[in-house]
Design a protein around this motif. Structure first.
Motif, short mmCIF file in Angstrom:
data_model
loop_
_atom_site.label_atom_id
_atom_site.label_comp_id
_atom_site.label_asym_id
_atom_site.label_seq_id
_atom_site.Cartn_x
_atom_site.Cartn_y
_atom_site.Cartn_z
N ALA A 13 0.83 -1.20 0.00
CA ALA A 13 0.00 0.00 0.00
C ALA A 13 0.87 1.25 0.00
CB ALA A 13 -0.91 0.01 1.23
N VAL A 14 0.51 2.21 -0.86
CA VAL A 14 1.14 3.53 -0.87
C VAL A 14 0.03 4.56 -0.70
CG1 VAL A 14 3.16 2.88 -2.24
CG2 VAL A 14 1.05 3.56 -3.39
N HIS A 15 0.42 5.80 -0.42
CA HIS A 15 -0.57 6.82 -0.07
C HIS A 15 -0.40 8.05 -0.96
CE1 HIS A 15 -1.47 4.32 3.37
NE2 HIS A 15 -0.17 4.30 3.66
N PRO A 16 -1.46 8.82 -1.09
CA PRO A 16 -1.37 10.06 -1.89
C PRO A 16 -0.25 10.96 -1.37
CG PRO A 16 -3.66 9.55 -1.36
CD PRO A 16 -2.84 8.59 -0.57
N ASN A 17 0.35 11.66 -2.34
CA ASN A 17 1.45 12.60 -2.10
C ASN A 17 2.79 11.91 -1.80
OD1 ASN A 17 -0.18 14.88 -2.50
ND2 ASN A 17 -0.90 14.77 -0.36
N GLU A 18 2.81 10.60 -1.64
CA GLU A 18 4.09 9.91 -1.60
C GLU A 18 4.66 9.88 -3.03
OE1 GLU A 18 3.31 6.94 2.22
OE2 GLU A 18 3.44 6.09 0.19
N THR A 19 5.95 9.65 -3.13
CA THR A 19 6.59 9.80 -4.46
C THR A 19 7.46 8.59 -4.81
OG1 THR A 19 8.47 10.98 -3.49
CG2 THR A 19 6.63 12.31 -4.33
N MET A 20 7.69 8.48 -6.12
CA MET A 20 8.74 7.63 -6.67
C MET A 20 9.64 8.56 -7.47
SD MET A 20 6.85 4.13 -8.02
CE MET A 20 5.95 4.96 -9.33
N THR A 21 10.94 8.25 -7.56
CA THR A 21 11.85 9.13 -8.30
C THR A 21 12.78 8.33 -9.20
OG1 THR A 21 13.34 9.11 -6.38
CG2 THR A 21 11.86 11.01 -6.61
N ILE A 22 13.15 8.97 -10.31
CA ILE A 22 14.14 8.41 -11.24
C ILE A 22 15.21 9.47 -11.45
CG2 ILE A 22 14.56 7.59 -13.58
CD1 ILE A 22 11.62 6.74 -13.70
N GLN A 23 16.44 9.15 -11.05
CA GLN A 23 17.55 10.06 -11.24
C GLN A 23 18.33 9.62 -12.49
OE1 GLN A 23 18.72 13.00 -9.39
NE2 GLN A 23 19.68 13.04 -11.42
N LEU A 24 18.28 10.43 -13.55
CA LEU A 24 18.99 10.07 -14.78
C LEU A 24 20.50 10.11 -14.56
CD1 LEU A 24 17.02 11.90 -17.62
CD2 LEU A 24 16.88 9.52 -16.92
N PRO A 25 21.24 9.22 -15.21
CA PRO A 25 22.71 9.29 -15.12
C PRO A 25 23.22 10.54 -15.83
CG PRO A 25 22.03 7.70 -16.78
CD PRO A 25 20.78 8.13 -16.09
N GLU A 26 24.45 10.89 -15.59
CA GLU A 26 25.00 12.13 -16.12
C GLU A 26 25.08 12.14 -17.64
OE1 GLU A 26 28.96 12.66 -14.76
OE2 GLU A 26 29.75 10.84 -15.72
N GLN A 27 25.08 10.97 -18.27
CA GLN A 27 25.19 10.93 -19.73
C GLN A 27 23.89 11.30 -20.43
OE1 GLN A 27 25.95 8.36 -17.66
NE2 GLN A 27 27.67 7.14 -18.43
N LEU A 28 22.76 11.27 -19.71
CA LEU A 28 21.46 11.49 -20.34
C LEU A 28 20.82 12.79 -19.85
CD1 LEU A 28 19.76 7.97 -20.31
CD2 LEU A 28 20.90 9.12 -22.21
N LYS A 29 20.08 13.43 -20.78
CA LYS A 29 19.27 14.59 -20.45
C LYS A 29 17.89 14.39 -21.07
CE LYS A 29 22.03 17.64 -22.34
NZ LYS A 29 22.63 18.95 -22.71
N LEU A 30 16.87 14.90 -20.42
CA LEU A 30 15.52 14.78 -20.97
C LEU A 30 15.38 15.65 -22.21
CD1 LEU A 30 13.52 14.88 -17.63
CD2 LEU A 30 13.90 12.91 -19.09
N VAL A 31 14.51 15.21 -23.11
CA VAL A 31 14.30 15.97 -24.34
C VAL A 31 13.34 17.13 -24.11
CG1 VAL A 31 13.46 15.80 -26.72
CG2 VAL A 31 14.84 13.96 -25.76
N ASN A 32 12.33 16.94 -23.28
CA ASN A 32 11.50 18.08 -22.85
C ASN A 32 10.97 17.81 -21.45
OD1 ASN A 32 8.94 16.66 -23.02
ND2 ASN A 32 9.09 16.87 -25.24
N TYR A 33 10.30 18.79 -20.90
CA TYR A 33 9.91 18.71 -19.49
C TYR A 33 8.40 18.75 -19.31
CZ TYR A 33 14.81 19.76 -19.25
OH TYR A 33 16.17 19.71 -19.45
N THR A 34 7.69 18.17 -20.27
CA THR A 34 6.24 18.15 -20.17
C THR A 34 5.79 17.22 -19.04
OG1 THR A 34 6.11 18.46 -22.55
CG2 THR A 34 4.12 17.68 -21.45
N ASP A 35 4.90 17.70 -18.18
CA ASP A 35 4.31 16.84 -17.16
C ASP A 35 3.43 15.80 -17.84
OD1 ASP A 35 5.53 18.53 -15.44
OD2 ASP A 35 3.69 19.50 -14.71
N PHE A 36 3.38 14.61 -17.29
CA PHE A 36 2.52 13.59 -17.87
C PHE A 36 2.00 12.67 -16.78
CE2 PHE A 36 6.85 11.99 -18.04
CZ PHE A 36 6.74 10.70 -17.56
N PRO A 37 0.86 12.02 -17.04
CA PRO A 37 0.29 11.12 -16.03
C PRO A 37 0.87 9.72 -16.15
CG PRO A 37 -1.22 11.32 -17.86
CD PRO A 37 -0.05 12.21 -18.18
#
Length: 688
Positions: free
Chosen positions: A135-159
């Protein structure tokens, strides 16, 4: 003794003073190190919230919304608590589960094919799967830290969706840290065993990757897993090409006949090492394959045409693996080596075109093509052509629009520019460049992406070369076939038993190939090329010219007689006196003598070899030159082994072997001379 006792007492006193100081120093060092580590940790946490924004990159998520804007969500990555005091000092916040619920990560191209090699200017699709067993609860988070070799192509929020399509979390990205944070919604309350997937687009930080193998540490299962990726460093500027694919497929209605679809398969834009790749193509319902429409265009690394074949199912091409066979669901295509496996032909990639005729039974026609990459992994690509009654079509989301535009860019880059006019090639490249700029623009709207797709598709239709083949003029081919037949007839007149096996085998091979070409050409001259016929004739003619005759069978009697003559010649040579002849002429004879002895000792001499040696040795002996200063030069019959002055006969003396030159008179005169000298000596003595 007294002095020694004083020294010992002084040393004990000094040790007692130093011991507590040393212990306090260790305690002081430990305390200082702990404080330094805590200060460094606090400083790093402060820097993570104040780090300046770096170059912006893109993010594409599963079922993302239509907005295509830059959103920066300040997130602070949780750090492990170093002590109980630190835990008490931390502010109360919702729990961050890190990456513990992410079960797998992979990189693919736009079609979902696994990546083996990419350019440092390419974009890659990052796929994650997740499973939340507790069980997890609202407002708790999961995170992904990209390695230094990668950068995101854009920063659009998505579900982030679960398997049932419920939004369980909303994803936001931090441009400064490369951290992606997924915040759980109210939908997770009271639920367990939530699972699903997500994807986003990333690109490389060119300063952080090297040419060759790179290891990217991707967060998964609460730790990191190493993903290996081979990166090619690009030289100079780039327009932002998409990552190349192993197989790509597209289709479009023929602009002259709307009942026909022109299909294009591009294989190995990824420049992999493909050994005799095979493509299995499945033709969807509502279509009939036009079997005479296949064209295979092999290209070099710069996508310039090297060799082009027209194919018909069931017919082979000489000196090439290229062929096509029909199957129950479509066809199977066999190609020559591509990429680094093509060391002779230098084929880097290939473009295959063919046609199907549609029956208007549907509004969507689908074809699929599949092959294996250099690692043996299946790579598949589907293509579809839609029939629109009016208007056009909308992508629906930013992510779908990006996918569609990159597909069309790949199709445009598959066109062989050597078949275009300079104006058409410039027009196509200009539109491709514009499309790349739209894809790379993080602020591009849905309307701009759709417009870029429409414009590029329009240019492709305008400039794409016709796949219709001009009629083949067979007059030259027919004449070449007649000449090839003459070469085959000449070879047929030769008898294998008259030639050495080594020289006959190339003739047999060349003749078999020539007969195969003749058979195809006699059925239909259009089935063979002029170059194919001429090559077969040249190969056969060259092989016949290199034939070597066998030696006629030799009788044992003739060989024995020849050996006897050679041995007699060697015996005569042994009677010659070396000192009588010049060194050069004598050495030539000795070399031939050694050669003759080796041949006799081998026991494998042939009649021809023995006769040849007899001829050469006889000539060399006749060319022996006498030394000009040698006395009695006319005597050349003195044997080497037994000089004439060493006689084995008791009736022969040394004197008898010498010429008569008055030696008897000389002896008498000698005696008289001795007597005269003696008498004179006696007279002088008495006189004195």
């Amino acid at each position: 003794m007294k002095k020694m006792k004083s020294i010992i007492l002084f040393g004990a006193l000094l040790f007692g003073i130093a011991s507590p100081v040393y212990g306090n120093a260790e305690e002081l060092t430990s305390t200082t190190t702990s404080e330094t580590a805590l200060n460094s940790e606090m400083k790093a946490a402060e820097e993570s919230t104040t780090q300046p924004t770096s170059e912006q990159t893109s993010s594409v998520g599963t079922n993302s919304t239509d907005k295509h804007k830059t959103t920066t969500a300040s997130t602070q990555e949780s750090t492990p608590k170093s002590s109980a005091a630190t835990e008490k000092a931390a502010p109360t916040a919702a729990m961050d589960h890190g990456s513990q619920y992410f079960t797998d990560v992979s990189f693919t191209d736009i079609a979902g094919n696994s990546l083996a090699k990419v350019s440092d200017s390419d974009k890659i699709k990052v796929h994650y799967t997740f499973a939340i067993p507790e069980a997890v609860h609202p407002n708790e988070t999961m995170t992904i830290q990209l390695p230094e070799q990668l950068k995101l192509v854009n920063y659009t929020d998505f579900p982030l969706m679960d398997a049932a399509g419920n939004i369980i979390a909303n994803a936001s990205t931090d441009a400064a840290t490369g951290l992606m944070t997924l915040t759980f919604t109210d939908s997770v309350e009271g639920k367990t065993d939530i699972n699903g997937s997500l994807f986003f687009w990333a690109k490389f930080d060119k300063t952080k990757v090297t040419d060759g193998a790179n290891t990217l540490a991707m967060p998964v299962n609460g730790a990191t897993t190493d993903v290996q990726l081979t990166v090619r460093k690009s030289v100079g500027t780039t327009t932002g090409n998409n990552n190349p694919t192993v197989v790509f497929k597209s289709g479009a209605f023929d602009k002259n006949d709307p009942s026909i679809i022109n299909w294009t398969i591009t294989i190995n834009n990824a420049q992999q090492r493909l050994i005799q790749p095979q493509i299995l193509d499945t033709i969807g319902p509502g279509q009939t394959l036009l079997t005479n429409s296949f064209i295979v265009n092999y290209r070099d690394a710069n996508k310039k045409s090297l060799k082009k074949y027209s194919l018909v199912p069931g017919q082979d091409i000489e000196n090439s693996w290229t062929k096509v066979t029909q199957t129950d669901t479509g066809f199977q295509l066999y190609l020559d080596n591509l990429g680094s496996a093509s060391t002779i032909n230098n084929y880097a990639s290939a473009v295959i075109t063919y046609k199907t005729k549609v029956d208007a039974s549907t509004t969507r026609y689908i074809n699929g093509a599949g092959t294996n990459d250099e690692a043996g992994q299946p790579q598949n690509r589907n293509a579809s052509v839609n029939v629109y009654g009016s208007g056009g079509s909308a992508s629906g989301t930013i992510n779908e629009a990006i996918d569609q535009l990159t597909d069309i860019i790949d199709e445009a880059e598959s066109i062989d520019e050597t078949e275009l006019t300079p104006d058409d090639a410039a027009k196509l490249n200009d539109e491709i460049h514009k499309a790349h700029e739209i894809v790379d623009n993080e602020e591009a709207t849905l309307e701009q992406l759709d417009a870029a797709s429409d414009n590029l598709e329009k240019v492709i239709q305008e400039v794409a070369p016709s796949t219709e083949q001009p009629p083949v003029d067979t007059k030259e081919i027919e004449q070449a076939l007649k000449e090839l037949q003459a070469a085959v007839d000449e070879a047929n007149n030769k008898k294998a038993e008259e030639y050495t096996p080594e020289s006959w085998q190339p003739v047999a091979d060349a003749k078999a190939q020539a007969e195969k070409v003749l058979k195809k050409g006699q059925e239909n001259p259009a089935n063979v090329t002029l170059n194919e016929v001429n090559s077969a004739k040249e190969n056969l003619t060259a092989a016949v010219q290199k034939l070597v005759k066998r030696e006629p069978p030799q009788s044992n009697k003739s060989l024995k007689e020849a050996l006897a003559r050679l041995e007699k010649l060697l015996a005569d040579l042994n009677q010659k006196v070396r000192s009588l002849y010049t060194e050069d002429s004598w050495q030539k004879v000795m070399d031939l003598k050694d050669e003759a002895n080796r041949l006799i000792a081998s026991g494998k001499a042939t009649l021809a070899q023995v006769n040849d040696l007899i001829q050469r040795l006889t000539a060399a002996m006749s060319e022996l030159k006498l030394k000009t200063t040698t006395p009695n030069a006319e005597n050349t019959s003195i044997p080497i082994s037994t000089p004439s002055y060493i006689s084995k006969s008791p009736t022969t003396s040394y004197q008898s072997s010498l010429p008569k030159m008055g030696e008897d008179k000389g002896t008498a005169l000698l005696i008289l001379g001795v007597l005269a000298i003696s008498l004179a000596t006696v007279m002088i003595y008495y006189k004195k």
